[in-house]
Scaffold this active site. Structure first.
Site, PDB file in Angstrom:
ATOM      1  N   LYS A  13      48.603  25.716 -37.642  1.00  0.00           N
ATOM      2  CA  LYS A  13      48.774  25.318 -39.049  1.00  0.00           C
ATOM      3  C   LYS A  13      47.841  24.153 -39.397  1.00  0.00           C
ATOM      4  O   LYS A  13      47.120  24.198 -40.391  1.00  0.00           O
ATOM      5  CB  LYS A  13      50.243  24.941 -39.321  1.00  0.00           C
ATOM      6  CG  LYS A  13      51.213  26.080 -39.056  1.00  0.00           C
ATOM      7  CD  LYS A  13      52.656  25.705 -39.362  1.00  0.00           C
ATOM      8  CE  LYS A  13      53.217  24.610 -38.480  1.00  0.00           C
ATOM      9  NZ  LYS A  13      53.309  24.947 -37.055  1.00  0.00           N
ATOM     10  N   ARG A  88      61.143  23.816 -43.129  1.00  0.00           N
ATOM     11  CA  ARG A  88      61.465  24.303 -41.794  1.00  0.00           C
ATOM     12  C   ARG A  88      62.894  24.813 -41.700  1.00  0.00           C
ATOM     13  O   ARG A  88      63.287  25.299 -40.638  1.00  0.00           O
ATOM     14  CB  ARG A  88      61.304  23.155 -40.802  1.00  0.00           C
ATOM     15  CG  ARG A  88      60.001  23.192 -39.984  1.00  0.00           C
ATOM     16  CD  ARG A  88      60.057  22.002 -39.105  1.00  0.00           C
ATOM     17  NE  ARG A  88      59.294  21.882 -37.949  1.00  0.00           N
ATOM     18  CZ  ARG A  88      58.101  21.285 -37.842  1.00  0.00           C
ATOM     19  NH1 ARG A  88      57.440  20.901 -38.909  1.00  0.00           N
ATOM     20  NH2 ARG A  88      57.553  21.102 -36.676  1.00  0.00           N
ATOM     21  N   ARG A 127      46.676  20.184 -26.411  1.00  0.00           N
ATOM     22  CA  ARG A 127      46.271  19.639 -27.724  1.00  0.00           C
ATOM     23  C   ARG A 127      45.998  18.129 -27.670  1.00  0.00           C
ATOM     24  O   ARG A 127      46.741  17.371 -27.048  1.00  0.00           O
ATOM     25  CB  ARG A 127      47.384  19.912 -28.739  1.00  0.00           C
ATOM     26  CG  ARG A 127      47.150  19.217 -30.082  1.00  0.00           C
ATOM     27  CD  ARG A 127      47.972  19.806 -31.187  1.00  0.00           C
ATOM     28  NE  ARG A 127      49.396  19.534 -31.066  1.00  0.00           N
ATOM     29  CZ  ARG A 127      50.315  19.977 -31.920  1.00  0.00           C
ATOM     30  NH1 ARG A 127      49.944  20.729 -32.952  1.00  0.00           N
ATOM     31  NH2 ARG A 127      51.583  19.704 -31.745  1.00  0.00           N
ATOM     32  N   ARG A 160      50.048  13.870 -28.321  1.00  0.00           N
ATOM     33  CA  ARG A 160      51.317  13.536 -28.968  1.00  0.00           C
ATOM     34  C   ARG A 160      52.435  13.419 -27.946  1.00  0.00           C
ATOM     35  O   ARG A 160      52.501  14.195 -26.992  1.00  0.00           O
ATOM     36  CB  ARG A 160      51.675  14.627 -29.994  1.00  0.00           C
ATOM     37  CG  ARG A 160      51.023  14.390 -31.338  1.00  0.00           C
ATOM     38  CD  ARG A 160      51.193  15.538 -32.271  1.00  0.00           C
ATOM     39  NE  ARG A 160      52.549  16.068 -32.355  1.00  0.00           N
ATOM     40  CZ  ARG A 160      52.923  17.045 -33.180  1.00  0.00           C
ATOM     41  NH1 ARG A 160      52.014  17.575 -33.991  1.00  0.00           N
ATOM     42  NH2 ARG A 160      54.153  17.488 -33.203  1.00  0.00           N
ATOM     43  N   ARG A 171      61.409  22.300 -29.087  1.00  0.00           N
ATOM     44  CA  ARG A 171      60.844  22.532 -30.426  1.00  0.00           C
ATOM     45  C   ARG A 171      60.734  24.031 -30.711  1.00  0.00           C
ATOM     46  O   ARG A 171      60.960  24.471 -31.841  1.00  0.00           O
ATOM     47  CB  ARG A 171      59.469  21.863 -30.545  1.00  0.00           C
ATOM     48  CG  ARG A 171      59.589  20.339 -30.667  1.00  0.00           C
ATOM     49  CD  ARG A 171      58.317  19.639 -30.276  1.00  0.00           C
ATOM     50  NE  ARG A 171      57.199  19.966 -31.119  1.00  0.00           N
ATOM     51  CZ  ARG A 171      55.925  19.910 -30.725  1.00  0.00           C
ATOM     52  NH1 ARG A 171      55.626  19.548 -29.486  1.00  0.00           N
ATOM     53  NH2 ARG A 171      54.966  20.204 -31.551  1.00  0.00           N
TER      54      ARG A 171
HETATM   55  P1  ADP Z   1      50.310  23.519 -35.451  1.00  0.00           P
HETATM   56  O1  ADP Z   1      49.831  22.608 -36.527  1.00  0.00           O
HETATM   57  O2  ADP Z   1      50.729  24.869 -35.968  1.00  0.00           O
HETATM   58  O3  ADP Z   1      51.357  22.915 -34.555  1.00  0.00           O
HETATM   59  P2  ADP Z   1      47.617  23.120 -34.370  1.00  0.00           P
HETATM   60  O4  ADP Z   1      46.740  23.497 -35.517  1.00  0.00           O
HETATM   61  O5  ADP Z   1      47.760  21.674 -34.058  1.00  0.00           O
HETATM   62  O6  ADP Z   1      49.075  23.829 -34.496  1.00  0.00           O
HETATM   63  O7  ADP Z   1      47.076  23.907 -33.087  1.00  0.00           O
HETATM   64  C1  ADP Z   1      47.715  23.755 -31.816  1.00  0.00           C
HETATM   65  C2  ADP Z   1      46.672  23.736 -30.715  1.00  0.00           C
HETATM   66  O8  ADP Z   1      46.101  25.040 -30.582  1.00  0.00           O
HETATM   67  C3  ADP Z   1      45.505  22.787 -30.967  1.00  0.00           C
HETATM   68  O9  ADP Z   1      45.117  22.233 -29.733  1.00  0.00           O
HETATM   69  C4  ADP Z   1      44.410  23.688 -31.537  1.00  0.00           C
HETATM   70  O10 ADP Z   1      43.114  23.209 -31.217  1.00  0.00           O
HETATM   71  C5  ADP Z   1      44.688  25.007 -30.826  1.00  0.00           C
HETATM   72  N1  ADP Z   1      44.416  26.190 -31.662  1.00  0.00           N
HETATM   73  C6  ADP Z   1      44.623  26.339 -32.995  1.00  0.00           C
HETATM   74  N2  ADP Z   1      44.283  27.575 -33.416  1.00  0.00           N
HETATM   75  C7  ADP Z   1      43.895  28.244 -32.307  1.00  0.00           C
HETATM   76  C8  ADP Z   1      43.414  29.591 -32.064  1.00  0.00           C
HETATM   77  N3  ADP Z   1      43.289  30.484 -33.057  1.00  0.00           N
HETATM   78  N4  ADP Z   1      43.083  29.926 -30.789  1.00  0.00           N
HETATM   79  C9  ADP Z   1      43.208  29.027 -29.790  1.00  0.00           C
HETATM   80  N5  ADP Z   1      43.636  27.771 -29.934  1.00  0.00           N
HETATM   81  C10 ADP Z   1      43.974  27.366 -31.179  1.00  0.00           C
HETATM   82  P1  AMP Z   2      55.015  18.716 -36.479  1.00  0.00           P
HETATM   83  O1  AMP Z   2      53.908  17.688 -36.552  1.00  0.00           O
HETATM   84  O2  AMP Z   2      55.034  19.617 -37.672  1.00  0.00           O
HETATM   85  O3  AMP Z   2      54.982  19.471 -35.169  1.00  0.00           O
HETATM   86  O4  AMP Z   2      56.390  17.907 -36.521  1.00  0.00           O
HETATM   87  C1  AMP Z   2      56.709  16.947 -35.545  1.00  0.00           C
HETATM   88  C2  AMP Z   2      58.185  16.586 -35.641  1.00  0.00           C
HETATM   89  O5  AMP Z   2      58.470  15.975 -36.910  1.00  0.00           O
HETATM   90  C3  AMP Z   2      59.170  17.754 -35.545  1.00  0.00           C
HETATM   91  O6  AMP Z   2      59.456  18.149 -34.214  1.00  0.00           O
HETATM   92  C4  AMP Z   2      60.394  17.178 -36.269  1.00  0.00           C
HETATM   93  O7  AMP Z   2      61.100  16.268 -35.445  1.00  0.00           O
HETATM   94  C5  AMP Z   2      59.746  16.376 -37.396  1.00  0.00           C
HETATM   95  N1  AMP Z   2      59.539  17.224 -38.589  1.00  0.00           N
HETATM   96  C6  AMP Z   2      58.347  17.589 -39.136  1.00  0.00           C
HETATM   97  N2  AMP Z   2      58.534  18.357 -40.218  1.00  0.00           N
HETATM   98  C7  AMP Z   2      59.867  18.510 -40.364  1.00  0.00           C
HETATM   99  C8  AMP Z   2      60.686  19.229 -41.273  1.00  0.00           C
HETATM  100  N3  AMP Z   2      60.166  19.957 -42.272  1.00  0.00           N
HETATM  101  N4  AMP Z   2      62.029  19.148 -41.110  1.00  0.00           N
HETATM  102  C9  AMP Z   2      62.577  18.428 -40.132  1.00  0.00           C
HETATM  103  N5  AMP Z   2      61.856  17.739 -39.218  1.00  0.00           N
HETATM  104  C10 AMP Z   2      60.517  17.782 -39.324  1.00  0.00           C
END
Ligand code: ADP
Ligand code: AMP
Length: 219
Positions: A13, A88, A127, A160, A171
């Site tokens: 995302k 969410r 990541r 993170r 999660r």
């Molecule tokens: P989200 O925001 O949904 O949690 P991220 O955009 O942070 O996910 O992506 C999670 C990890 O996967 C990051 O390390 C990113 O570089 C990697 N990633 C994202 N899209 C892809 C893809 N299409 N193929 C492989 N790795 C990806």
């Molecule tokens: P994310 O960066 O989207 O992976 O979110 C990191 C953490 O923030 C999650 O595991 C939750 O603890 C909190 N969080 C983010 N977005 C939400 C949401 N829409 N509702 C509840 N908790 C959230």
């Protein structure tokens, strides 16, 4: 236009938000980034969210919805935004719909980035995120040009606290139980667009841009 990015933690995302934001000229509203910012600054919101985030649980709806509605009341969101990580839960989705409806607005599309569960652990444990601009990288899939340094803003990359295996498992459990039902919610409204997230990052981006351009042509 208001867009939502849906998908499991690690689906991509944050990675794809960048492309949508540029294509549509809209701000990026990432609930996780807002919470981490509050945590870093030691604000009341950060204190309220901390224990939930550490455990990999959702921050309660009341706190989350209030934060998001305050964010989208800012003028840069007048014409819309790209939500990432919000909503969410069904209650969050309903609260968002109700708030937008009051202003004669609505969600344009929920873009669901579909990735098999088996790919997520590797994506999340590998990541690294920029401390300054939050751009995500991956040690193998999308490494920065210079190790530990953001390509875009030269900020420091970090891992993170919740990207460790134990918390990731929690999660994912929370995602399947509480967030997956949103697919049905937006699908029934005719607002769901599915994109195959199990392809190269660039190809996922191309598929999304193609869809968005089609949408703009229809307007
Ligand atoms: P989200 O925001 O949904 O949690 P991220 O955009 O942070 O996910 O992506 C999670 C990890 O996967 C990051 O390390 C990113 O570089 C990697 N990633 C994202 N899209 C892809 C893809 N299409 N193929 C492989 N790795 C990806
Ligand atoms: P994310 O960066 O989207 O992976 O979110 C990191 C953490 O923030 C999650 O595991 C939750 O603890 C909190 N969080 C983010 N977005 C939400 C949401 N829409 N509702 C509840 N908790 C959230």
């Amino acid at each position: 236009m208001f867009f939502i990015l849906l998908g499991a933690p690690g689906a991509g995302k944050g990675t794809q938000a960048d492309i949508i934001v540029k294509e549509m000229s809209l701000p990026h509203v990432a609930s996780g980034d807002l919470f981490r910012h509050a945590l870093k600054n030691g604000t009341e919101l950060g204190k309220q969210a901390e224990s939930y985030m550490k455990a990999g649980n959702l921050v309660p709806d009341g706190i989350t919805i209030k934060m998001i509605l305050e964010r989208i009341a800012q003028p840069d969101c007048n014409d819309g935004c790209v939500f990432d990580g919000f909503p969410r839960t069904l209650d969050q989705a309903k609260a968002l719909d109700a708030a937008l409806e009051k202003q004669g607005k609505s969600i344009e599309k929920a873009i669901y980035i579909e990735v098999p569960e088996s790919a997520l652990l590797d994506r999340l444990t590998g990541r690294f995120v920029c401390r300054t601009c939050q751009t995500p990288y991956h040690k193998k899939n999308s490494p920065p040009k210079k190790e530990g340094v953001c390509d875009k803003c030269s900020g420091e990359l970090y891992q993170r606290a919740d990207d460790k295996e134990e918390t990731i498992k929690e999660r994912l459990k929370v995602y399947f139980a509480q967030t997956m039902p949103l697919l049905d919610y937006y699908n029934k409204k005719g607002r769901l667009f599915r994109v195959n997230g199990n392809q190269h990052i660039d190809q996922v981006g191309k598929d999304i841009v193609k869809f968005l351009r089609g949408l703009k042509q229809k307007k």
